[in-house]
Scaffold this motif. Sequence first.
Motif, PDB file in Angstrom:
ATOM      1  N   CYS A  43      24.030   3.703 -36.500  1.00 37.57           N
ATOM      2  CA  CYS A  43      23.223   3.991 -35.304  1.00 37.57           C
ATOM      3  C   CYS A  43      22.319   5.198 -35.531  1.00 37.57           C
ATOM      4  O   CYS A  43      21.158   5.207 -35.108  1.00 37.57           O
ATOM      5  N   LEU A  97      22.596  -3.823 -36.138  1.00 35.07           N
ATOM      6  CA  LEU A  97      23.012  -3.386 -34.806  1.00 35.07           C
ATOM      7  C   LEU A  97      23.006  -4.552 -33.833  1.00 35.07           C
ATOM      8  O   LEU A  97      22.210  -5.492 -33.956  1.00 35.07           O
ATOM      9  N   THR A 139      20.116   3.088 -28.867  1.00 35.76           N
ATOM     10  CA  THR A 139      19.612   3.954 -29.932  1.00 35.76           C
ATOM     11  C   THR A 139      18.165   4.351 -29.674  1.00 35.76           C
ATOM     12  O   THR A 139      17.789   5.522 -29.849  1.00 35.76           O
ATOM     13  N   GLN A 167      26.663   8.955 -30.163  1.00 37.32           N
ATOM     14  CA  GLN A 167      25.976   7.696 -29.866  1.00 37.32           C
ATOM     15  C   GLN A 167      26.333   7.253 -28.446  1.00 37.32           C
ATOM     16  O   GLN A 167      27.507   7.130 -28.105  1.00 37.32           O
TER      17      GLN A 167
END
Length: 385
Positions: free
Chosen positions: A27, A63, A71, A115
């Motif tokens: 990430c 992802l 993100t 994150q």
Amino acid sequence: MKIVSQVKLLPASTHDADALAATLRACNRAANAASEVAFAKGLKRRNVLQDAVYHRIRADFDLGAQAAVRTVKKVCDAYATLKANLRAGNCGPEGSKRRARAESRPIRFRETAAQPYDDRILTWNLDQQTVSIWTLAGRLKGVPFVCSSEALQLLACRKGESDLVMRDGMFFLIATIDIPEPPVSQPDGFLGVDFGIVNIATTSDGQVMSGRQVNRYRKRKRDLRSKLQKKRTTSAARVLVRQRRKEARYATQRNHIIAKKLVATAERTSRGIGLEDLTGIRQRVTAKKDQRARLSSWAFAQLGSFVEYKARRAGVPVVRVDPRNTSRQCSNCWHTHRSNRTDQARFVCKSCGTILHADHNGSRNIAHRADAVWQRGAVNRPRTA
């Protein structure tokens, strides 16, 4: 009002821990790639940047859809925060230099930077104290977490995103809690609080919270770091890694304890809290060489913020006052002269002869000023019950 609550994750296996660590790395690498595009093309708005990088970061870093969206939002939030900070701190030549340096390169994220997760990729089960969380290796279900009973009660009011954080090989979730803010009560006077280095906090009631223990702890840690750095060995480096942030955690705990005592005293006596506005004091004060470390490690801003948010939860008003001459002015006759303070701990009024502990005298002046500001109608005066 919004506060945060932290819980510690306990991955059931090495596989789960590796999956969480790999997810953070991916990430943040994706965030760096998105940040470079945002900087090069000037795409700082979320929808515009997402159109430009969404498919690329999903394909390059494996992802999921919602992880990619979070993100991109993290990158946009970082640029918005940087812009606000530069605007607030752009004063004089040094501010212009900082602004030029910050605007000359894209924002970079550490591989273990926090994150954000939303409810689509993170599910809480408070009854069983487990979470279900998305990772690159699939969704990890039933991951246990531990926290205090107070934190568990607060999680029932959780709202919005939660951040996955990795520190020293351990994983934490930091959740945003939205709790109702009680109306501020009408104060019957103010509890003045004088912040200092020798004495962390002194109240107008005469209660002194000494900084001796904290200062001795800081000195011991500084000596240990210096000793280890001179060794230049692998084992010394390992010890330095283990010692990281221990001093900061210790000081933070002490500040929480002191702030809780101050707010509890004010709430019990139906008073508000008067604090000094010490903004920019490090730039105004010139310290001797052997005192610079103590001044730079003085966590007065953190203590003030702890007092303010705990006071808001309790409905206790907090007023910031001008600290000018609080240590030189007599709290009985208002005579002000620099010779009134004979040394660090002693105040002797040259006019009326009042003898007090210097910090106690200063805290009484702060209480008087806070009451006067409140009576005039403070600019930031909150709504009262």
